[in-house]
Design a protein around this motif. Structure first.
Motif, short mmCIF file in Angstrom:
data_model
loop_
_atom_site.label_atom_id
_atom_site.label_comp_id
_atom_site.label_asym_id
_atom_site.label_seq_id
_atom_site.Cartn_x
_atom_site.Cartn_y
_atom_site.Cartn_z
N GLY A 201 0.83 -1.20 0.00
CA GLY A 201 0.00 0.00 0.00
C GLY A 201 0.86 1.25 0.00
N GLU A 202 0.41 2.25 0.72
CA GLU A 202 1.10 3.54 0.73
C GLU A 202 2.00 3.65 1.95
N LEU A 203 3.20 4.15 1.73
CA LEU A 203 4.13 4.45 2.81
C LEU A 203 4.29 5.96 2.81
N ASP A 204 3.47 6.60 3.64
CA ASP A 204 3.42 8.06 3.64
C ASP A 204 3.29 8.58 5.07
N LEU A 205 3.07 9.86 5.20
CA LEU A 205 2.99 10.50 6.51
C LEU A 205 1.97 9.82 7.41
N ALA A 206 0.88 9.34 6.83
CA ALA A 206 -0.18 8.73 7.62
C ALA A 206 0.22 7.41 8.27
N ASN A 207 1.18 6.68 7.69
CA ASN A 207 1.50 5.36 8.25
C ASN A 207 2.98 5.03 8.35
N ALA A 208 3.85 5.94 8.02
CA ALA A 208 5.30 5.67 8.10
C ALA A 208 5.74 5.37 9.52
N ALA A 209 5.09 5.98 10.50
CA ALA A 209 5.47 5.76 11.90
C ALA A 209 5.26 4.30 12.32
N VAL A 210 4.28 3.64 11.72
CA VAL A 210 4.02 2.24 12.03
C VAL A 210 5.23 1.40 11.63
N LEU A 211 5.74 1.62 10.42
CA LEU A 211 6.92 0.89 9.97
C LEU A 211 8.12 1.22 10.86
N PHE B 291 2.74 3.62 -3.23
CA PHE B 291 3.11 5.03 -3.14
C PHE B 291 4.07 5.20 -1.97
N CYS B 292 5.06 6.07 -2.15
CA CYS B 292 6.01 6.36 -1.08
C CYS B 292 6.36 7.85 -1.16
N ASP B 293 6.06 8.58 -0.09
CA ASP B 293 6.42 10.00 -0.08
C ASP B 293 7.71 10.19 0.73
N SER B 294 8.06 11.44 0.98
CA SER B 294 9.32 11.72 1.68
C SER B 294 9.33 11.16 3.10
N SER B 295 8.17 11.05 3.74
CA SER B 295 8.13 10.45 5.08
C SER B 295 8.48 8.97 5.00
N GLY B 296 8.00 8.31 3.98
CA GLY B 296 8.32 6.90 3.78
C GLY B 296 9.80 6.70 3.51
N ILE B 297 10.36 7.55 2.67
CA ILE B 297 11.78 7.45 2.37
C ILE B 297 12.61 7.71 3.63
N THR B 298 12.20 8.71 4.41
CA THR B 298 12.89 9.00 5.66
C THR B 298 12.82 7.81 6.61
N HIS C 251 9.17 3.02 -10.09
CA HIS C 251 9.04 4.45 -9.84
C HIS C 251 9.71 4.85 -8.53
N THR C 252 9.67 3.98 -7.54
CA THR C 252 10.33 4.26 -6.26
C THR C 252 11.84 4.11 -6.40
N LEU C 253 12.26 3.11 -7.14
CA LEU C 253 13.70 2.90 -7.37
C LEU C 253 14.30 4.10 -8.09
N ARG C 254 13.54 4.68 -9.01
CA ARG C 254 14.00 5.86 -9.73
C ARG C 254 14.22 7.03 -8.77
N ILE C 255 13.31 7.22 -7.84
CA ILE C 255 13.45 8.30 -6.85
C ILE C 255 14.69 8.06 -5.99
N PHE C 256 14.89 6.81 -5.56
CA PHE C 256 16.08 6.49 -4.77
C PHE C 256 17.35 6.86 -5.52
N GLY C 257 17.35 6.61 -6.82
CA GLY C 257 18.50 6.98 -7.64
C GLY C 257 18.70 8.48 -7.72
N LEU D 200 9.22 -4.51 -0.61
CA LEU D 200 8.40 -3.39 -1.04
C LEU D 200 7.61 -3.70 -2.31
N SER D 201 7.50 -4.96 -2.66
CA SER D 201 6.84 -5.32 -3.92
C SER D 201 5.36 -4.92 -3.95
N GLY D 202 4.75 -4.75 -2.79
CA GLY D 202 3.35 -4.34 -2.74
C GLY D 202 3.16 -2.85 -2.53
#
Length: 93
Positions: A5-15, A39-46, A70-76, A34-36
């Motif tokens: 699902g989404e790894l964003d501000l709403a749920n990054a703290a859980v991870l 979406f990953c925003d800056s909170s997820g990356i952090t 798309h996430t791998l591209r951002i990491f690059g 991370l195959s599932g």
């Protein structure tokens, strides 16, 4: 560990909480699948970077598996492709 699902501000703290509760020691490897991820925003990356720091502090390794293109591209773009080890295709779980 599997993230979907989404790894964003709403749920990054859980991870972050799950990772921080792990007892890691030298020689352990934390694999985050991370195959599932849809979406990953800056909170997820952090949060993923914090997981990296947590594992390194314990002398353990971290691997990100099945990272969507798309996430791998951002990491690059931000240089985290030099920080993380990635498993794709046949390497993944």
């Amino acid at each position: 560990m599997h993230v979907s699902g989404e790894l964003d501000l709403a749920n990054a703290a859980v991870l972050r909480d799950h990772v921080e509760q792990l007892t890691l020691v030298h020689g352990h490897r934390l694999v985050i699948d991370l195959s599932g991820l849809t979406f990953c925003d800056s909170s997820g990356i952090t949060t993923l970077f914090a997981a990296c720091q947590h594992t390194q502090a314990a002398g353990a390794d971290i691997v990100l598996a099945g990272v969507p293109a798309h996430t791998l591209r951002i990491f690059g773009i931000i240089g985290l492709d030099q920080v993380f080890t990635f498993w794709t295709g046949a390497d993944a779980l």
